[in-house]
Write an enzyme that holds these catalytic residues in place. Sequence first.
Site, PDB file in Angstrom:
ATOM      1  N   LYS A   1       8.617  -7.681  12.682  1.00 46.85           N
ATOM      2  CA  LYS A   1       7.568  -6.639  12.613  1.00 46.85           C
ATOM      3  C   LYS A   1       8.170  -5.247  12.839  1.00 46.85           C
ATOM      4  O   LYS A   1       7.919  -4.326  12.070  1.00 46.85           O
ATOM      5  CB  LYS A   1       6.465  -6.902  13.662  1.00 46.85           C
ATOM      6  CG  LYS A   1       5.753  -8.239  13.477  1.00 46.85           C
ATOM      7  CD  LYS A   1       4.628  -8.422  14.480  1.00 46.85           C
ATOM      8  CE  LYS A   1       5.070  -8.494  15.933  1.00 46.85           C
ATOM      9  NZ  LYS A   1       5.949  -9.642  16.273  1.00 46.85           N
TER      10      LYS A   1
ATOM     11  N   ARG B   1      -3.545  -8.038  19.662  1.00 45.10           N
ATOM     12  CA  ARG B   1      -2.876  -9.301  19.980  1.00 45.10           C
ATOM     13  C   ARG B   1      -3.875 -10.401  20.311  1.00 45.10           C
ATOM     14  O   ARG B   1      -3.489 -11.527  20.556  1.00 45.10           O
ATOM     15  CB  ARG B   1      -2.034  -9.128  21.228  1.00 45.10           C
ATOM     16  CG  ARG B   1      -0.611  -8.637  21.093  1.00 45.10           C
ATOM     17  CD  ARG B   1       0.293  -9.558  20.376  1.00 45.10           C
ATOM     18  NE  ARG B   1       1.558  -9.742  21.036  1.00 45.10           N
ATOM     19  CZ  ARG B   1       2.577  -8.891  20.971  1.00 45.10           C
ATOM     20  NH1 ARG B   1       2.468  -7.767  20.321  1.00 45.10           N
ATOM     21  NH2 ARG B   1       3.694  -9.182  21.572  1.00 45.10           N
TER      22      ARG B   1
ATOM     23  N   ARG C   1      19.161 -10.965  18.773  1.00 45.85           N
ATOM     24  CA  ARG C   1      18.692  -9.572  18.694  1.00 45.85           C
ATOM     25  C   ARG C   1      19.341  -8.711  19.768  1.00 45.85           C
ATOM     26  O   ARG C   1      19.483  -9.113  20.921  1.00 45.85           O
ATOM     27  CB  ARG C   1      17.171  -9.508  18.860  1.00 45.85           C
ATOM     28  CG  ARG C   1      16.707  -8.048  18.994  1.00 45.85           C
ATOM     29  CD  ARG C   1      15.235  -7.872  18.830  1.00 45.85           C
ATOM     30  NE  ARG C   1      14.464  -8.631  19.780  1.00 45.85           N
ATOM     31  CZ  ARG C   1      13.151  -8.728  19.738  1.00 45.85           C
ATOM     32  NH1 ARG C   1      12.474  -8.148  18.767  1.00 45.85           N
ATOM     33  NH2 ARG C   1      12.506  -9.424  20.648  1.00 45.85           N
TER      34      ARG C   1
ATOM     35  N   ARG D   1      17.045  -7.955  25.316  1.00 44.81           N
ATOM     36  CA  ARG D   1      15.777  -7.874  26.047  1.00 44.81           C
ATOM     37  C   ARG D   1      15.619  -9.044  27.004  1.00 44.81           C
ATOM     38  O   ARG D   1      15.967 -10.171  26.670  1.00 44.81           O
ATOM     39  CB  ARG D   1      14.607  -7.870  25.043  1.00 44.81           C
ATOM     40  CG  ARG D   1      14.246  -6.493  24.569  1.00 44.81           C
ATOM     41  CD  ARG D   1      13.292  -6.459  23.399  1.00 44.81           C
ATOM     42  NE  ARG D   1      12.108  -7.304  23.525  1.00 44.81           N
ATOM     43  CZ  ARG D   1      11.135  -7.331  22.621  1.00 44.81           C
ATOM     44  NH1 ARG D   1      11.192  -6.553  21.548  1.00 44.81           N
ATOM     45  NH2 ARG D   1      10.093  -8.125  22.779  1.00 44.81           N
TER      46      ARG D   1
ATOM     47  N   ARG E   1       6.404 -17.214  24.633  1.00 44.65           N
ATOM     48  CA  ARG E   1       5.790 -16.175  23.792  1.00 44.65           C
ATOM     49  C   ARG E   1       5.233 -16.788  22.502  1.00 44.65           C
ATOM     50  O   ARG E   1       4.193 -16.348  21.999  1.00 44.65           O
ATOM     51  CB  ARG E   1       6.830 -15.087  23.462  1.00 44.65           C
ATOM     52  CG  ARG E   1       7.088 -14.162  24.646  1.00 44.65           C
ATOM     53  CD  ARG E   1       8.369 -13.377  24.500  1.00 44.65           C
ATOM     54  NE  ARG E   1       8.410 -12.491  23.370  1.00 44.65           N
ATOM     55  CZ  ARG E   1       9.517 -12.061  22.777  1.00 44.65           C
ATOM     56  NH1 ARG E   1      10.697 -12.441  23.224  1.00 44.65           N
ATOM     57  NH2 ARG E   1       9.452 -11.249  21.766  1.00 44.65           N
TER      58      ARG E   1
HETATM   59  P1  AP5 Z   1      12.246  -7.630  15.098  1.00 46.52           P
HETATM   60  O1  AP5 Z   1      11.962  -6.689  13.967  1.00 46.52           O
HETATM   61  O2  AP5 Z   1      12.707  -7.059  16.393  1.00 46.52           O
HETATM   62  O3  AP5 Z   1      10.992  -8.612  15.316  1.00 46.52           O
HETATM   63  P2  AP5 Z   1       9.546  -8.342  15.929  1.00 46.52           P
HETATM   64  O4  AP5 Z   1       8.583  -9.133  15.105  1.00 46.52           O
HETATM   65  O5  AP5 Z   1       9.294  -6.880  16.070  1.00 46.52           O
HETATM   66  O6  AP5 Z   1       9.756  -9.064  17.316  1.00 46.52           O
HETATM   67  P3  AP5 Z   1       9.282  -8.700  18.803  1.00 46.52           P
HETATM   68  O7  AP5 Z   1       9.954  -9.715  19.676  1.00 46.52           O
HETATM   69  O8  AP5 Z   1       9.524  -7.255  19.126  1.00 46.52           O
HETATM   70  O9  AP5 Z   1       7.800  -8.970  18.718  1.00 46.52           O
HETATM   71  P4  AP5 Z   1       6.899  -9.373  19.866  1.00 46.52           P
HETATM   72  O10 AP5 Z   1       5.601  -9.319  19.156  1.00 46.52           O
HETATM   73  O11 AP5 Z   1       7.195 -10.614  20.567  1.00 46.52           O
HETATM   74  O12 AP5 Z   1       7.246  -8.280  20.969  1.00 46.52           O
HETATM   75  P5  AP5 Z   1       6.625  -6.848  21.308  1.00 46.52           P
HETATM   76  O13 AP5 Z   1       7.753  -5.921  21.479  1.00 46.52           O
HETATM   77  O14 AP5 Z   1       5.519  -6.502  20.373  1.00 46.52           O
HETATM   78  O15 AP5 Z   1      13.320  -8.704  14.557  1.00 46.52           O
HETATM   79  C1  AP5 Z   1      13.858  -9.694  15.418  1.00 46.52           C
HETATM   80  C2  AP5 Z   1      15.375  -9.877  15.132  1.00 46.52           C
HETATM   81  O16 AP5 Z   1      15.520 -10.435  13.819  1.00 46.52           O
HETATM   82  C3  AP5 Z   1      16.189  -8.574  15.126  1.00 46.52           C
HETATM   83  O17 AP5 Z   1      17.439  -8.803  15.702  1.00 46.52           O
HETATM   84  C4  AP5 Z   1      16.340  -8.208  13.640  1.00 46.52           C
HETATM   85  O18 AP5 Z   1      17.548  -7.513  13.403  1.00 46.52           O
HETATM   86  C5  AP5 Z   1      16.323  -9.586  12.992  1.00 46.52           C
HETATM   87  N1  AP5 Z   1      15.695  -9.594  11.653  1.00 46.52           N
HETATM   88  C6  AP5 Z   1      14.577  -8.917  11.250  1.00 46.52           C
HETATM   89  N2  AP5 Z   1      14.288  -9.192   9.966  1.00 46.52           N
HETATM   90  C7  AP5 Z   1      15.239 -10.087   9.551  1.00 46.52           C
HETATM   91  C8  AP5 Z   1      15.485 -10.767   8.304  1.00 46.52           C
HETATM   92  N3  AP5 Z   1      14.689 -10.588   7.227  1.00 46.52           N
HETATM   93  N4  AP5 Z   1      16.538 -11.629   8.254  1.00 46.52           N
HETATM   94  C9  AP5 Z   1      17.341 -11.816   9.338  1.00 46.52           C
HETATM   95  N5  AP5 Z   1      17.174 -11.198  10.529  1.00 46.52           N
HETATM   96  C10 AP5 Z   1      16.127 -10.349  10.630  1.00 46.52           C
HETATM   97  O19 AP5 Z   1       5.942  -7.166  22.710  1.00 46.52           O
HETATM   98  C11 AP5 Z   1       6.713  -7.454  23.861  1.00 46.52           C
HETATM   99  C12 AP5 Z   1       5.777  -7.722  25.035  1.00 46.52           C
HETATM  100  O20 AP5 Z   1       4.962  -6.545  25.274  1.00 46.52           O
HETATM  101  C13 AP5 Z   1       4.760  -8.843  24.832  1.00 46.52           C
HETATM  102  O21 AP5 Z   1       5.298 -10.119  25.137  1.00 46.52           O
HETATM  103  C14 AP5 Z   1       3.658  -8.419  25.813  1.00 46.52           C
HETATM  104  O22 AP5 Z   1       4.031  -8.712  27.145  1.00 46.52           O
HETATM  105  C15 AP5 Z   1       3.638  -6.905  25.653  1.00 46.52           C
HETATM  106  N6  AP5 Z   1       2.689  -6.483  24.604  1.00 46.52           N
HETATM  107  C16 AP5 Z   1       2.994  -5.862  23.424  1.00 46.52           C
HETATM  108  N7  AP5 Z   1       1.875  -5.615  22.720  1.00 46.52           N
HETATM  109  C17 AP5 Z   1       0.837  -6.098  23.463  1.00 46.52           C
HETATM  110  C18 AP5 Z   1      -0.568  -6.165  23.273  1.00 46.52           C
HETATM  111  N8  AP5 Z   1      -1.140  -5.691  22.142  1.00 46.52           N
HETATM  112  N9  AP5 Z   1      -1.319  -6.742  24.249  1.00 46.52           N
HETATM  113  C19 AP5 Z   1      -0.762  -7.214  25.379  1.00 46.52           C
HETATM  114  N10 AP5 Z   1       0.559  -7.202  25.616  1.00 46.52           N
HETATM  115  C20 AP5 Z   1       1.357  -6.650  24.670  1.00 46.52           C
END
Ligand code: AP5
Length: 216
Positions: free
Chosen positions: A13, A88, A127, A160, A171
Amino acid sequence: MRIVLVGPPGAGKGTQAQYIAADLSIPAISTGDLFRFNVSQMTPLGIEAKKYMDAGNLVPDEVTIGMVRDRLAQPDAADGFLLDGFPRNTAQAKVLDEILAEHGTKLDAVLELEVPAKEIIQRLSGRRQCRAHGHVCHVFFDRPKVEGICDECGSELYQRDDDREETVKHRLDVFKEQTEPLIGYYSEQGILVVIDALGRVPEVTERAKTALKAFT
Ligand code: AP5
Ligand code: ZN
């Protein structure tokens, strides 16, 4: 355009958000990045959020919703935005609809990135992110030129805390239980589009751009 990006942890994402948002000249707003910034600055919001993030749980809605409401009120989000990581759960989705209605607008599209669980574990275990700006790379799929250093800004890369295998599994469970019901919510509204997020990053970006054209 007003877009929500949804998908499991590690679906790409954040990676896709920057390209799609740049293409549409709208800000990419990531609740994960907003929380991580607050954690790094040790703000009261960051200290509160960290407990939940480290365990792989969702931060309580009242904290998250207030933060998003403030961000969406900023001038750069007035004409469009791409939300990454929010909503979410269904309660957050309903509040987002209310916030947008207060502004006299609504969501145009919800883009779901589909990736199998096995690929997610590989993506998250490799990552790396930079401390200064949150730029994301991967030790195998998107190798930095110099180990441990961000290609984009030269700052230090780190893993992370919530990318440890046990936390990733939790997660994924949280995603299934709390976030997946959103897919039905948006599908009923006729604004959901699903793309296959396997393949090289630019290929996935092209699929996303093509899918979103139907909603412009
Ligand atoms: P990346 O682009 O980083 O993936 P992502 O989908 O953004 O993953 P996240 O782990 O950031 O999502 P998440 O939803 O768990 O965490 P968030 O930060 O929102 O890609 C991942 C890896 O793959 C990278 O190394 C990249 O280089 C690689 N990659 C990408 N595309 C690729 C491809 N096509 N081929 C190969 N490799 C590829 O949330 C973190 C925490 O914050 C949550 O757990 C929660 O505690 C809190 N939080 C956030 N939002 C909320 C909310 N709305 N409500 C409550 N708590 C929340
Ligand atoms: Zn960087």
